[in-house]
Motif scaffolding. Sequence first.
Motif: not given
Length: 400
Positions: A141-142, A145, A161, A181, A246-247, A287
């Motif tokens: 993930a980020q 996150d 974030q 991210g 991002e992800e 994630e």
Amino acid sequence: MRKLAVPVIACLLALTGLYLLRQPPADGGVAVPASAAAVRNVIFINGDGMAAAHREAGRLFLAGPDGSLAMDRFPYSGQLTTSPADPASVVTDSAAGASAWATGRRTYNGAVSVDTRGRSLPTLGAQAKRAGRATGLVTTAQVTDATPAAFFATAVDRKAQDDIARQYLEVSKPDVILGGGEDWWLPAGTPGAHPDRPSADPSEASLGRQGDLVARARDDGYRYVSTAGGLAAADGGRLLGLFANEEMFQQNGDVYEPPVDLATMTRKALGILAADPDGFFLLVEEEAVDEFAHANNGRRVLQAMGELDRAVEVAQSFAAAHPGTLVVVTGDHETGGLAVVDGDAFPVKGTKLRFGMRWITTGHTAQDVPVSAYGPLADRFTGKHPNTYVHEVLAPILTR
């Protein structure tokens, strides 16, 4: 008075010593059981959205009916409940779930390691750093996150974030930060290594409000990498790796091709953190189990389970070679209301059988999640406990 036999006196003294070791210290800190000294390193692994059915589907697909996942071969296992302290819901989100692990306190959905009144709580990642351990986080993930944030930052809203990234640099200072991210580390209109508005998702673009945090990280001594090659070349010291806007996959599509896989990031993080003579704490998260379960995409959930289990194998191999390493694998909540049923969608490895994956929701559920553990103190994770129990076990280790 009748004299006690020497063995009885010895037993009483030993029990008294253990009792005293488990008493709350005078300063109100965390009580440290004697056995906590056996743990030098902690690797905590989250299969986001993963519960028992996800693990069973992964086992059938990846190992067959007579096989097992790496996480299933851990010697101790139990269950965790996941209820938040949210006035509107009995079902947790990732932020409240991870906050329970990181702080020992239940809180509302969307909260990152703050109590129900929005007051910041001490987090295990920051506490481990203050205790002299190296720390790190690895996620697909980020990096900012909900799950990694809960261990290394605080926020009344998980959406902040960019401020979570700032806190990493200014407050908790993890030695290794690897994942996605980059958008949150750079000001709006300032694309970094990953171009704004890529064709795969034109909505992705830099949007931070805390200045150029990548530049600040470099000033603070982090090496910044953004590709698999850059990661491979990194040879120690502080490391920030952001491998996507991002992800590290397209959560709304049918594609799971992270530019760097979770096992590789985990191996690199362990190699760096293991150099600290005082031990380390590492958070690892896959994630994609959660994201593809939200989409009821069984094929990609199975792929993500395979990637997660490969990272578990890396962690278990490290622990086997480094006595004093505790590895814990669990999920923050269940996603999808998944059931494994007879069907023809997916092959059972090594057989002519097939199975199906049936979903009742695209959201989370309140199901218990399995927890498995390997290494010293792993036996503490037997039985059924609230998710705050993770903190009860890990805090005495990481804060001493």
